[in-house]
Design a protein around this motif. Structure first.
Motif, short mmCIF file in Angstrom:
data_model
loop_
_atom_site.label_atom_id
_atom_site.label_comp_id
_atom_site.label_asym_id
_atom_site.label_seq_id
_atom_site.Cartn_x
_atom_site.Cartn_y
_atom_site.Cartn_z
N GLN A 87 -0.41 3.62 3.97
CA GLN A 87 -1.41 4.66 3.61
C GLN A 87 -0.94 6.04 4.02
O GLN A 87 -1.11 7.02 3.28
N SER A 88 -0.37 6.16 5.22
CA SER A 88 0.12 7.46 5.68
C SER A 88 1.28 7.93 4.82
O SER A 88 1.40 9.12 4.48
N LEU A 89 2.21 7.03 4.45
CA LEU A 89 3.37 7.41 3.68
C LEU A 89 2.99 7.89 2.27
O LEU A 89 3.67 8.76 1.71
N ARG A 90 1.90 7.32 1.75
CA ARG A 90 1.49 7.71 0.39
C ARG A 90 0.26 8.65 0.40
O ARG A 90 -0.48 8.73 -0.59
N SER A 91 0.06 9.35 1.50
CA SER A 91 -1.05 10.31 1.60
C SER A 91 -0.85 11.47 0.63
O SER A 91 0.27 11.88 0.35
N TRP A 96 12.13 2.91 3.60
CA TRP A 96 10.97 2.12 4.06
C TRP A 96 10.86 0.79 3.33
O TRP A 96 10.39 -0.20 3.89
N ALA A 97 11.34 0.73 2.07
CA ALA A 97 11.29 -0.56 1.36
C ALA A 97 12.11 -1.60 2.11
O ALA A 97 11.68 -2.77 2.28
N ASP A 98 13.34 -1.23 2.59
CA ASP A 98 14.15 -2.17 3.36
C ASP A 98 13.50 -2.46 4.71
O ASP A 98 13.48 -3.62 5.17
N MET A 99 12.98 -1.43 5.35
CA MET A 99 12.37 -1.62 6.66
C MET A 99 11.18 -2.57 6.56
O MET A 99 11.03 -3.48 7.39
N GLU A 100 10.36 -2.40 5.58
CA GLU A 100 9.18 -3.25 5.44
C GLU A 100 9.59 -4.69 5.15
O GLU A 100 8.98 -5.64 5.67
N HIS A 101 10.68 -4.86 4.35
CA HIS A 101 11.12 -6.21 4.02
C HIS A 101 11.56 -6.95 5.28
O HIS A 101 11.18 -8.11 5.51
N HIS A 102 12.36 -6.30 6.13
CA HIS A 102 12.84 -6.95 7.36
C HIS A 102 11.71 -7.12 8.38
O HIS A 102 11.74 -8.10 9.16
N ILE A 103 10.74 -6.23 8.38
CA ILE A 103 9.61 -6.39 9.31
C ILE A 103 8.82 -7.63 8.94
O ILE A 103 8.44 -8.44 9.80
#
Length: 565
Positions: free
Chosen positions: A75-79, A105-112
């Motif tokens: 939500q913050s990233l797409r504010s 962030w797409a890679d970060m979110e995938h690994h998280i």
């Protein structure tokens, strides 16, 4: 018609100034409007670093809130405040930094979501560095916008200043300088010098038209200036005459500026007019019964007159004779109007004095009612109780009680008559009107015809004399109604040529039984006392044709004998 209007030129200059102001202000406002959410964008972008570290903490510890924190991060990233890269005015650097963060962030979110803690720890520092670069790009973008506002304001100020400078320069050559010449020419004409330096009559604007008109006007003024001197001399003579008229009117007004307006005030006005206007004879006739005059009548001199009015009501006539030069009619009409106001105030003062007398008598009536009337009522009650307590066989006591009761009833009746006399109220200051007002309730009490003929000048009586006269007439009419059995009662009030006033009350009844006051009655005595207060005499007689005649004769004052009709 002006070829290049000053008004149009100024209007165009002001229009350009307004347009420049609107343009520079509008650019500045739009720039500032686009910066409204810059601080929010920097704040949110900065919070992404903290949220990134918080996600690493969630991977190492309790992962219960991991999904919630991922949702918050997205939500913050797409504010809206982070400036959508699709907007055309956003700088390329900001869009590239924002797209780089989105891709990373797409890679970060995938690994998280896979729980790859080691990979996250190895790449978190680089990701945060990209966030810092994005924040720095946002800062530079905000600074550039502020510089743009400053540059726009400076350029707008320079353009406006330049336009104002050239406008004022042109205004000075085409307006200020010609107007200065016009001002100098007007001052020269003001001093009576019509030869002035030539004006700028060739200017193709309103100033040139004004200069040409002013030149023609100056020539016309020079011609009129000479003729005005003759007219001024004529007006001076007229003003001197008007000043003399004002002096007369002022003197007359001062004669009325006294505490009590009486016949002496009116006589003084007539004397002033006769002396200052060279009038042979002047008289003031009010109604048909009151005449004041000054001077000597001339048989061969024609009469002139002016109506004495007050609020469209004609009160009398002001008449005069002038053998040498008749006074101005407006002056005499003003004097007549002033006399009308004086008569009005005379009646108002008399009415006020009457009200004071009536109020005083009403106060006495209340005192009598609250004291003596209550005592008499109490004695009547006690006498009734005493009569019941004494036996009928005791005739001497019963006779004494009867005589006492009769005397008490007579006293009570006399007291009621006194109260009715004291409570007499009048709303009219004019004697005939006051008599009509007083007789009106008496006519309602009887079928007897009451006739009134009043030819006595009301101005000759003061308030106290008028009240005494009214009381005497009322008492006489009441006696005729109660005791005479008359069919007609006539009241006649007249004034002789010597100034003697007479009021006569005549009825056609059975005639008064005795000319002396019966025992226990005080009406005739009171009438005689009132006549004495008037300085006159009261006579009661039985005419040969029957009935009773009551007459009161008196004088208002010794000084009235000379000029009252």
């Amino acid at each position: 018609m002006a070829q290049r209007s000053v008004r149009a030129s100024l209007a165009r200059a002001f229009l350009y100034l307004v347009l420049l102001s609107l343009l520079s202000t509008g650019i500045a406002i739009l720039t500032l409007a686009s910066s409204l959410r810059d601080a929010e964008a920097v704040n949110i972008a900065g919070s992404l670093r903290m949220q990134s570290y918080r996600l690493g903490y969630d991977l190492q510890g309790d992962r219960a809130r991991l999904n919630e924190h991922l949702t918050q991060y997205n939500q913050s990233l797409r504010s809206e405040a982070l400036l959508n890269p699709g907007r055309f005015w956003v700088p390329k650097e900001v869009r590239e930094r924002y797209n780089a963060i989105n891709d990373a962030w797409a890679d970060m979110e995938h690994h998280i979501r896979q729980g790859d803690i080691a990979w996250y720890h190895d790449n978190i520092a680089g990701y945060v560095a990209q966030i810092d670069l994005f924040v720095l790009a946002l800062q530079h973008y905000a600074e550039r916008k502020m510089m743009q506002v400053v540059a726009t304001s400076v350029v707008g100020f320079i353009a406006i200043f330049t336009l104002v400078f050239f406008t004022l320069r042109r205004f000075r050559h085409q307006v200020v300088a010609p107007l200065n010449k016009l001002m100098l020419a007007s001052k020269s004409i003001e001093r009576g010098k019509f030869a002035h330096p030539p004006l700028d009559t060739d200017l193709p604007n309103e100033i040139g038209l004004l200069a040409r008109t002013f030149t023609r006007m100056a020539d016309e003024l020079q011609r009129l200036y000479r003729s005005l001197e003759d007219k001024v001399q004529q007006k001076t003579l007229s003003l001197q005459e008007a000043n003399r008229t004002l002096e007369v009117l002022y003197s007359c007004s001062q004669a009325l500026n006294v505490g009590t307006i009486d016949r002496h005030c009116f006589t003084q006005i007539l004397q002033l007019v006769r002396q200052q206007e060279k009038v042979d004879y002047i008289e003031m006739l009010v109604g048909e019964n009151w005449l004041l005059c000054e001077g000597t009548q001339q048989e061969s001199v024609p009469w002139q007159s002016a109506a004495i009015t007050q609020q469209d009501d004609e009160l009398g006539q002001l008449r005069w004779q002038a053998s040498v030069g008749s006074p101005p009619m407006p002056l005499m009409q003003s004097v007549a109007s002033m006399l009308g106001r004086g008569l009005y105030f005379n009646q108002a003062q008399k009415h006020y004095q009457q009200l004071l007398l009536m109020q005083e008598r009403a106060t006495i009536a209340r005192e009598l009612h609250d004291s003596l009337a209550q005592v008499l009522s109490y004695l009547r009650i006690q006498l009734t109780l005493l009569k019941r307590a004494v036996p009928e066989e005791n005739e001497p006591a019963q006779r004494i009680i009867g005589d006492f009761s009769q005397a008490l009833n007579d006293a009570y009746r006399q007291l009621r008559e006194l109260l009715a006399t004291f409570r007499l109220t009048l709303q009219q200051a004019d004697l005939p009107a006051a008599l009509q007002e007083m007789i009106a309730p008496l006519r309602q009490q009887t079928d007897t015809t009451i006739l009134l003929d009043c030819r006595m000048p009301t101005q000759a009586l003061d308030a106290q004399q008028q009240v005494h006269l009214l009381q005497i007439i009322r008492e006489a009419v009441l006696n005729a109604i109660k005791h005479a059995g008359a069919q007609e009662i006539s009241i006649t009030c007249t004034t002789s040529s010597t100034g003697e006033h007479t009021a006569a009350i005549l009825d056609n009844g059975k005639g008064i039984a005795s000319l002396s006051e019966p025992e226990g009655h005080y009406g005739l005595n009171i009438m005689h006392e009132r006549a004495a207060q008037l300085g006159g005499r009261l006579t009661i007689s039985r005419p040969a044709e029957g009935g009773t005649l009551i007459a009161i004769t008196f004088r208002s004052s010794s000084s009235d004998n000379n000029d009252e009709k």
